[in-house]
Write a protein that holds these residues in place. Sequence first.
Motif, PDB file in Angstrom:
ATOM      1  N   ASN A  52      -1.237  -3.476  -5.605  1.00 32.17           N
ATOM      2  CA  ASN A  52      -1.161  -3.974  -6.978  1.00 32.17           C
ATOM      3  C   ASN A  52       0.113  -3.447  -7.644  1.00 32.17           C
ATOM      4  O   ASN A  52       0.224  -2.236  -7.885  1.00 32.17           O
ATOM      5  N   ARG A  83      -0.134  -9.830  -6.507  1.00 31.12           N
ATOM      6  CA  ARG A  83      -0.949  -8.928  -5.672  1.00 31.12           C
ATOM      7  C   ARG A  83      -0.697  -9.246  -4.201  1.00 31.12           C
ATOM      8  O   ARG A  83      -0.609 -10.409  -3.813  1.00 31.12           O
ATOM      9  N   TYR A 119       3.605   0.639  -6.877  1.00 29.13           N
ATOM     10  CA  TYR A 119       2.340  -0.092  -6.769  1.00 29.13           C
ATOM     11  C   TYR A 119       1.210   0.847  -6.378  1.00 29.13           C
ATOM     12  O   TYR A 119       1.436   1.945  -5.878  1.00 29.13           O
ATOM     13  N   TYR A 158      -7.602  -2.116 -15.352  1.00 28.87           N
ATOM     14  CA  TYR A 158      -6.390  -2.908 -15.140  1.00 28.87           C
ATOM     15  C   TYR A 158      -6.769  -4.280 -14.595  1.00 28.87           C
ATOM     16  O   TYR A 158      -7.853  -4.478 -14.058  1.00 28.87           O
ATOM     17  N   ASN A 183      -4.744  -8.527 -13.837  1.00 25.02           N
ATOM     18  CA  ASN A 183      -3.537  -9.225 -13.399  1.00 25.02           C
ATOM     19  C   ASN A 183      -2.545  -9.515 -14.524  1.00 25.02           C
ATOM     20  O   ASN A 183      -1.567 -10.224 -14.309  1.00 25.02           O
ATOM     21  N   VAL A 193      -5.104  -3.535  -0.522  1.00 23.05           N
ATOM     22  CA  VAL A 193      -4.736  -4.368  -1.667  1.00 23.05           C
ATOM     23  C   VAL A 193      -3.620  -3.627  -2.381  1.00 23.05           C
ATOM     24  O   VAL A 193      -3.801  -2.496  -2.822  1.00 23.05           O
ATOM     25  N   TYR A 228       3.078  -2.360 -10.201  1.00 24.81           N
ATOM     26  CA  TYR A 228       3.213  -1.827 -11.555  1.00 24.81           C
ATOM     27  C   TYR A 228       4.532  -2.312 -12.142  1.00 24.81           C
ATOM     28  O   TYR A 228       4.954  -3.422 -11.915  1.00 24.81           O
ATOM     29  N   PHE A 240       2.611 -11.315 -12.003  1.00 23.64           N
ATOM     30  CA  PHE A 240       1.847 -10.327 -11.240  1.00 23.64           C
ATOM     31  C   PHE A 240       1.584 -10.906  -9.862  1.00 23.64           C
ATOM     32  O   PHE A 240       0.952 -11.961  -9.733  1.00 23.64           O
TER      33      PHE A 240
END
Length: 535
Positions: A407, A288, A431, A187, A189, A405, A409, A286
């Motif tokens: 991330n 993060r 996430y 996966y 960004n 972190v 979805y 995206f």
Amino acid sequence: MMRNSIAVLAILLLLVRVSSAAEDDSLYTTFLRCLENHTDPTSHVSDTLYSQSNGSYTSVLRAYIRNARFNSSSTNKPLLIVTAADESHVQAAVVCSKSLGLQLKIRSGGHDYAGISYVNDSPFVILDMFQLRSISVDVADQSVWVDSGATLGELYYRVWEKSRVLGFPAGVCPTVAAGGHISGGGYGNMIRKHGLAVDYVLDAKIVDVNGNILDRKSMGEDLFWAISGGGGASFGVILSYKLKLVPIPETVTVFRVERILDQNQSVTDFVYEWQKVAPTTDDRLFMRMLIQPISSQVRKGQKTIRATIVTLFLGNADQLVSLLDKEFPILGLKKENCTETSWIDSVLWWDNRAIGTKPEVLLDRELDSANFLIRKSDYVQTPISKDGLEWIWKKVAELGKTGFVFNPYGGKMNEISPAATPFPHRAGNLYKIQYSVNWNENSPELEKNYTAQIRRLFSYMTPFVSKNPRSAFLNYRDLDIGINTFGENSYEEGEVYGVKYFGDNFDRLVKVKTAVDPDNFFRNEQSIPTLSSKA
């Protein structure tokens, strides 16, 4: 008397060294002879084989160790390293390791956090894929063939060379190699717009347990499905993947914004709102989120929390500011916070390079440059409450080093069935969490401390993450969630970690594994087990 004892000890040590060297030479000679018998004489296979007595052995081994925890004198080293230079070398390495009863570990880029591609408790051989790095871009077909040993940085660069409006949705670390990254899901960004790297696999070439080279047609759809997210090293040696490229706008936008807890900035509201917006906003966006404990500038000697948003938007700054002004007003984003750039420059920016850095730096593999690290993973399916976040900040600050972190979805991830590939973590997850701790000093005491710290934080997060199973991401290998000793209870041991990585896809992976590698030659601490005849 003392002198005589020292002399005897010296003689014994010398005999041990001579004996070890003789065994080393004997195995090297036997393995090399086997390799030569299974390759063309003109392929110079002897240049690819390294024993422990070879002067270049240590530098070859260290080059692609990406976690310095496994670069110590006490770490068990491979008996031999095969640095395959062509496909026939891979075939021969499989055949020879199998015939000589040696366990084979397959390393493409070395970024597996647990080091299982180059560490083993029992005697083993490394098949190192770093020389297999060919990349062939077909702009007309909008596709690319990429070898397992090619890095993502090299892939992005070669695509950029041929086209400014094509790219590929994979990871943000340029030194990760394609083989392990794609076979485990992959996966990056652009995940919300385009999904996973594995969603764009059109074909593949693999060396099976018998040393045969198979493509998608000859391997069949079951095996092709398995190596498209189920981890290639359980089933064979991935030689290359054919990938579908995706359209990229000529202008993309990036920004980085942070909040600090003890500077009258509402980190809790900031993160709480991010949880609602990041997985549901425009698919092109995206965001993060990094959560890190830092030294407080207000309360000396204490820790506070910094929350940072790092972003890629597949569009221009005006569109992005307008979007987030409506959906995420607490962010207070202004156009001057944003940088409009090209996709290839955004790749460099995400790698912490300055805008304007020449793309050629993506070809730098940064060999033998590892630091010490531990990683874990989790999935969040319902937003964590503000009270929950406040409690987490307290625990993170108390522990002092481990961060998160987050991330997000959503988007494309909600549109693809969990069974389409072995990667099951699609719809239903807001996430993914990566737990992260790094350090620079080679200290057993520090490692013990940080290992305990990250495990404690992982335990603290239990109420807030997925359950039954508590899911994990394969490419963030974590041996704490289970290992396989491949004894009588191999399936049961494999199921412990297998359902966390693969969910309901685990049993299908086991059936494929049993069909293509019934004797379980391709194995590691967390590989897919075979079904026994009894089962």
